[in-house]
Write a protein that holds these residues in place. Structure first.
Motif, PDB file in Angstrom:
ATOM      1  N   UNK A   1       0.890  -1.166   0.000  1.00 15.05           N
ATOM      2  CA  UNK A   1       0.000   0.000   0.000  1.00 15.05           C
ATOM      3  C   UNK A   1       0.918   1.204   0.000  1.00 15.05           C
ATOM      4  N   UNK A   2       0.776   2.032  -1.012  1.00 18.78           N
ATOM      5  CA  UNK A   2       1.769   3.089  -1.187  1.00 18.78           C
ATOM      6  C   UNK A   2       1.171   4.239  -1.987  1.00 18.78           C
ATOM      7  N   UNK A   3       2.026   5.188  -2.310  1.00 17.56           N
ATOM      8  CA  UNK A   3       1.612   6.326  -3.128  1.00 17.56           C
ATOM      9  C   UNK A   3       2.811   6.679  -4.003  1.00 17.56           C
ATOM     10  N   UNK A   4       2.528   7.109  -5.235  1.00 13.76           N
ATOM     11  CA  UNK A   4       3.630   7.322  -6.184  1.00 13.76           C
ATOM     12  C   UNK A   4       4.705   8.291  -5.673  1.00 13.76           C
ATOM     13  N   UNK A   5       4.252   9.440  -5.101  1.00 14.19           N
ATOM     14  CA  UNK A   5       5.221  10.476  -4.729  1.00 14.19           C
ATOM     15  C   UNK A   5       5.626  10.466  -3.254  1.00 14.19           C
ATOM     16  N   UNK A   6       4.998   9.634  -2.462  1.00 13.42           N
ATOM     17  CA  UNK A   6       5.332   9.608  -1.033  1.00 13.42           C
ATOM     18  C   UNK A   6       6.789   9.195  -0.846  1.00 13.42           C
ATOM     19  N   UNK A   7       7.509  10.020  -0.092  1.00 16.26           N
ATOM     20  CA  UNK A   7       8.935   9.756   0.157  1.00 16.26           C
ATOM     21  C   UNK A   7       9.124   8.408   0.862  1.00 16.26           C
ATOM     22  N   UNK A   8       8.242   8.142   1.844  1.00 17.87           N
ATOM     23  CA  UNK A   8       8.400   6.900   2.621  1.00 17.87           C
ATOM     24  C   UNK A   8       8.092   5.684   1.755  1.00 17.87           C
ATOM     25  N   UNK A   9       7.166   5.847   0.810  1.00 17.99           N
ATOM     26  CA  UNK A   9       6.859   4.740  -0.100  1.00 17.99           C
ATOM     27  C   UNK A   9       7.988   4.570  -1.120  1.00 17.99           C
ATOM     28  N   UNK A  10       8.563   5.675  -1.573  1.00 19.56           N
ATOM     29  CA  UNK A  10       9.705   5.591  -2.504  1.00 19.56           C
ATOM     30  C   UNK A  10      10.845   4.802  -1.850  1.00 19.56           C
TER      31      UNK A  10
ATOM     32  N   UNK B   1      17.921   8.691  -0.839  1.00 16.06           N
ATOM     33  CA  UNK B   1      17.788   9.102  -2.247  1.00 16.06           C
ATOM     34  C   UNK B   1      16.479   9.891  -2.451  1.00 16.06           C
ATOM     35  N   UNK B   2      15.339   9.454  -1.889  1.00 13.49           N
ATOM     36  CA  UNK B   2      14.105  10.190  -2.155  1.00 13.49           C
ATOM     37  C   UNK B   2      14.160  11.674  -1.765  1.00 13.49           C
ATOM     38  N   UNK B   3      14.962  11.998  -0.748  1.00 14.53           N
ATOM     39  CA  UNK B   3      15.053  13.405  -0.316  1.00 14.53           C
ATOM     40  C   UNK B   3      15.849  14.244  -1.304  1.00 14.53           C
ATOM     41  N   UNK B   4      16.838  13.615  -1.938  1.00 20.77           N
ATOM     42  CA  UNK B   4      17.635  14.314  -2.946  1.00 20.77           C
ATOM     43  C   UNK B   4      16.797  14.434  -4.221  1.00 20.77           C
ATOM     44  N   UNK B   5      16.116  13.349  -4.548  1.00 20.66           N
ATOM     45  CA  UNK B   5      15.256  13.344  -5.738  1.00 20.66           C
ATOM     46  C   UNK B   5      14.146  14.412  -5.630  1.00 20.66           C
ATOM     47  N   UNK B   6      13.613  14.597  -4.405  1.00 25.44           N
ATOM     48  CA  UNK B   6      12.548  15.581  -4.234  1.00 25.44           C
ATOM     49  C   UNK B   6      13.043  16.990  -4.620  1.00 25.44           C
TER      50      UNK B   6
ATOM     51  N   UNK C   1      23.671   6.468  -8.062  1.00 23.64           N
ATOM     52  CA  UNK C   1      22.374   5.962  -7.556  1.00 23.64           C
ATOM     53  C   UNK C   1      21.392   5.775  -8.708  1.00 23.64           C
ATOM     54  N   UNK C   2      21.405   6.751  -9.639  1.00 22.47           N
ATOM     55  CA  UNK C   2      20.441   6.681 -10.747  1.00 22.47           C
ATOM     56  C   UNK C   2      20.697   5.479 -11.649  1.00 22.47           C
ATOM     57  N   UNK C   3      21.936   4.999 -11.643  1.00 25.41           N
ATOM     58  CA  UNK C   3      22.273   3.844 -12.488  1.00 25.41           C
ATOM     59  C   UNK C   3      21.917   2.511 -11.814  1.00 25.41           C
ATOM     60  N   UNK C   4      21.462   2.552 -10.567  1.00 22.55           N
ATOM     61  CA  UNK C   4      21.135   1.322  -9.833  1.00 22.55           C
ATOM     62  C   UNK C   4      19.732   0.834 -10.189  1.00 22.55           C
ATOM     63  N   UNK C   5      19.511  -0.492 -10.087  1.00 20.37           N
ATOM     64  CA  UNK C   5      18.150  -1.002 -10.331  1.00 20.37           C
ATOM     65  C   UNK C   5      17.128  -0.393  -9.369  1.00 20.37           C
ATOM     66  N   UNK C   6      17.567  -0.097  -8.154  1.00 19.68           N
ATOM     67  CA  UNK C   6      16.657   0.433  -7.144  1.00 19.68           C
ATOM     68  C   UNK C   6      15.982   1.729  -7.560  1.00 19.68           C
ATOM     69  N   UNK C   7      16.672   2.500  -8.404  1.00 18.78           N
ATOM     70  CA  UNK C   7      16.129   3.826  -8.761  1.00 18.78           C
ATOM     71  C   UNK C   7      14.792   3.707  -9.479  1.00 18.78           C
ATOM     72  N   UNK C   8      14.557   2.539 -10.064  1.00 12.69           N
ATOM     73  CA  UNK C   8      13.262   2.338 -10.745  1.00 12.69           C
ATOM     74  C   UNK C   8      12.092   2.406  -9.766  1.00 12.69           C
ATOM     75  N   UNK C   9      12.384   2.161  -8.509  1.00 12.31           N
ATOM     76  CA  UNK C   9      11.358   2.293  -7.472  1.00 12.31           C
ATOM     77  C   UNK C   9      10.821   3.708  -7.389  1.00 12.31           C
ATOM     78  N   UNK C  10      11.603   4.664  -7.902  1.00 10.87           N
ATOM     79  CA  UNK C  10      11.126   6.053  -7.978  1.00 10.87           C
ATOM     80  C   UNK C  10      10.682   6.366  -9.403  1.00 10.87           C
ATOM     81  N   UNK C  11      11.587   6.104 -10.367  1.00  8.41           N
ATOM     82  CA  UNK C  11      11.321   6.612 -11.728  1.00  8.41           C
ATOM     83  C   UNK C  11      10.125   5.922 -12.388  1.00  8.41           C
TER      84      UNK C  11
END
Ligand SMILES: N[C@@H](CCC(=O)N[C@@H](CS)C(=O)NCC(=O)O)C(=O)O
Length: 260
Positions: A5-14, A186-191, A217-227
């Motif tokens: 259960x999440x939200x697209x832009x929520x930092x904690x969900x990212x 990362x989500x805080x920098x991305x924001x 960080x952007x080159x990591x697979x994890x970044x897809x969790x945001x992008x």
């Protein structure tokens, strides 16, 4: 399969999606629209009595709190570990993750709302708590003129200084490997980047290590969790309002950094 259960832009969900993506774990998405108060529905409150996202449901059990969810994921699914093997690096990781729960999250919420979200959000009908409604109303009206803005901008700026100093010493926040500290921060920098505020580190000579780290960080697979979840229309608004806010942000930063 796990449910998130999440939200697209929520930092904690990212933060949780970053860990899931980095570990290659699939999940069923249960996306909640926070601006119409979907996280306060009676059914959701049974899973998460605080009425916030994210909540992970795994093995039939709901787990709340993003920091706890990420630790759980890394223990329950040990492949692609995100906690350093070295005890002291692991301690460092936890210290950095803690930042998010000790001020940074509030600062980020205030700055994001004051610059961008107040142009998009109206009062959610389900925000029943009177003090929450009142606080949001002031923020919607005043934006960066909100009395809490100088303190929030200062806290965010201090975070960038601390992060740059740390990354001058090691490739990743907690040492030699990408860890849950990256997932948390990362989500805080991305924001800031989403609000066209990347100049806060890109134009500061003593913060070059953040530019290097963020590209990695952007080159990591994890970044897809945001992008993969970036909402295009809201991003356009965040960028536009962030560009407009730059002069006021610069003023607030000058005042915050001036010796008292
Ligand atoms: N400490 C919690 C904070 C969760 C939280 O505050 N989530 C926000 C979005 S980042 C939320 O769901 N807000 C909805 C609301 O307050 O109505 C965590 O890390 O999971």
């Amino acid at each position: 399969m796990m449910e998130l259960y999440h939200n697209d832009l929520s930092i904690c969900a990212q933060k949780v999606r970053l860990a899931l993506a980095e570990k290659g774990l699939a999940f069923e998405s249960r996306h909640l629209d926070l601006k119409i108060g979907e996280s306060h529905s009676p059914d959701y409150l049974k899973l998460n009595p605080k009425g916030v996202v994210p909540t992970l449901v795994d093995r039939g059990r709901p787990i709340g709190e993003s920091t706890i969810i990420n630790e759980y994921l890394d223990e329950a699914y040990p492949e692609h570990p995100l906690r350093p093997a070295d005890l002291l690096e692991r301690t460092d990781m936890r210290r950095w993750v803690m930042l998010t729960d000790t001020g940074l999250s509030g600062a980020c919420g205030l700055v994001s709302f004051a610059i961008a979200f107040r142009h998009e959000y109206t009062m959610a009908p389900t925000w029943k708590a009177p003090e929450k409604r009142a606080a949001r109303a002031v923020l919607i009206e005043k934006g960066l003129e909100h009395p809490g803005a100088p303190q929030a901008v200062l806290a965010y700026d201090q975070f960038l200084s601390d992060l740059a100093r740390q990354l001058d010493q090691s490739p990743w926040i907690a040492g030699r490997s990408f860890s849950l500290a990256e997932a948390a921060l990362i989500p805080y920098v991305r924001r800031l980047e989403d609000m066209a505020l990347a100049w806060m580190w890109e134009e500061a000579k003593d913060r070059a290590s953040i530019t290097r780290w963020y590209a990695a960080c952007k080159a990591r697979p994890g970044f897809r969790g945001i992008s993969d979840w970036a909402p295009q229309a809201l991003h356009a608004l965040m960028k536009e309002k962030g560009l407009e806010a730059r002069p006021r942000m610069e003023e607030l930063l000058r005042a915050a950094r001036a010796p008292s």
